[in-house]
Write an enzyme that holds these catalytic residues in place. Sequence first.
Site, PDB file in Angstrom:
ATOM      1  N   LYS A 165       0.845  -1.205   0.000  1.00 23.27           N
ATOM      2  CA  LYS A 165       0.000   0.000   0.000  1.00 23.27           C
ATOM      3  C   LYS A 165       0.881   1.255   0.000  1.00 23.27           C
ATOM      4  CE  LYS A 165      -3.745  -2.418   2.369  1.00 23.27           C
ATOM      5  NZ  LYS A 165      -4.406  -2.752   3.635  1.00 23.27           N
ATOM      6  N   GLN A 221      -3.945  -1.278   9.930  1.00 19.48           N
ATOM      7  CA  GLN A 221      -4.028  -2.626   9.353  1.00 19.48           C
ATOM      8  C   GLN A 221      -4.654  -3.585  10.358  1.00 19.48           C
ATOM      9  OE1 GLN A 221      -3.402  -3.360   6.204  1.00 19.48           O
ATOM     10  NE2 GLN A 221      -3.700  -5.567   6.368  1.00 19.48           N
ATOM     11  N   ASP A 249     -10.834   3.345   4.767  1.00 20.76           N
ATOM     12  CA  ASP A 249     -11.333   1.974   4.638  1.00 20.76           C
ATOM     13  C   ASP A 249     -12.855   1.957   4.504  1.00 20.76           C
ATOM     14  OD1 ASP A 249      -9.282  -0.052   4.792  1.00 20.76           O
ATOM     15  OD2 ASP A 249      -8.908   0.529   6.872  1.00 20.76           O
TER      16      ASP A 249
HETATM   17  N1  GUN Z   1      -6.789  -6.284   6.822  1.00 18.93           N
HETATM   18  C1  GUN Z   1      -7.178  -7.028   5.771  1.00 18.93           C
HETATM   19  N2  GUN Z   1      -7.822  -6.286   4.846  1.00 18.93           N
HETATM   20  C2  GUN Z   1      -7.835  -5.023   5.333  1.00 18.93           C
HETATM   21  C3  GUN Z   1      -8.346  -3.798   4.836  1.00 18.93           C
HETATM   22  O1  GUN Z   1      -8.942  -3.720   3.759  1.00 18.93           O
HETATM   23  N3  GUN Z   1      -8.131  -2.704   5.638  1.00 18.93           N
HETATM   24  C4  GUN Z   1      -7.518  -2.773   6.840  1.00 18.93           C
HETATM   25  N4  GUN Z   1      -7.395  -1.645   7.542  1.00 18.93           N
HETATM   26  N5  GUN Z   1      -7.029  -3.905   7.331  1.00 18.93           N
HETATM   27  C5  GUN Z   1      -7.191  -5.017   6.572  1.00 18.93           C
END
Ligand code: GUN
Length: 295
Positions: free
Chosen positions: A52, A96, A119
């Site tokens: 990311k 995350q 998100d």
């Molecule tokens: N962990 C797995 N997928 C995601 C996501 O899309 N966002 C976040 N913040 N954590 C994750």
Amino acid sequence: MTHIIDGNAVASDVRDGLSTAIETLDAEGVTPTLATVLMSDDPASETYVSMKQRDCEEVGIEALDIELDPEAPADELFETVEDLNADPNVNGILVQMPVPDHIADRDVIRAIDPAKDVDGFHPENVGRLVAGDPVFKPCTPHGVLELLDAADVETEGADIAIVGRSNIVGKPLANLLVQKADYGNATVTVCHSRTENLAEKTRRADVVVAAVGVPELIDGSMISDGTVVIDVGVNRVERDGESTLVGDVDFESAKEKASAITPVPGGVGPMTRAMLLYNTVTAASRQEDVPVDLS
Ligand code: GUN
């Protein structure tokens, strides 16, 4: 011929589409900034976060990389989030998930300023989505809609079976697909671990979205000829003594029946990452009051 939907190519188009918006922001002295917070030593989480970060840098979004000791007290994470909420230079915050067991994911989601919740997980953003007025569409469901559009799949009037009811994918995707809106107007069946006769539901669907986290659950016998298959699953399994990635769909058998299908890897995954960039640019535009074209 089955159309293999190329998520990398569609994601690249999304990133290209963001460049004008990023230039517009830049001309106003605004550099969209995403803060990622990692409080885990899980290698998969570390990889996701570094991908990311790299994506951000490639398109001109500033990435702030915050790593916390997984053993640190909960307050350290909440104070970090509060500081990021208050920092005018930070437009988007991504913590995350999952966070360590001594902290509840739900509490962390609620601590993030909804205006920076790229998100789309905060209850305020979930509520707006359900009400048909989303600010941030959660990245994976949004990516699935973009893939359907890129593959010329009409959702209006379609029967769509979603296998999986998570807060991250199944539930928000179902809500988006039933909206009276572009990429909506579908008739949606949400299937889950207690669903009886799953194959009956998937066989009568025009589109099957598998987002359940069970390796290769959906095989060719469970879909009808001409079905569009979107595989959200990412499962690491041992095959012939080697670790390999597979989806929630048995690609080889499903491909024989599907009119279009996403591969794993290279399908939904790159789209989730691209839509995070989209949401970060949206956040910057709204916070800085600089209108941008994100069509
Ligand atoms: N962990 C797995 N997928 C995601 C996501 O899309 N966002 C976040 N913040 N954590 C994750």
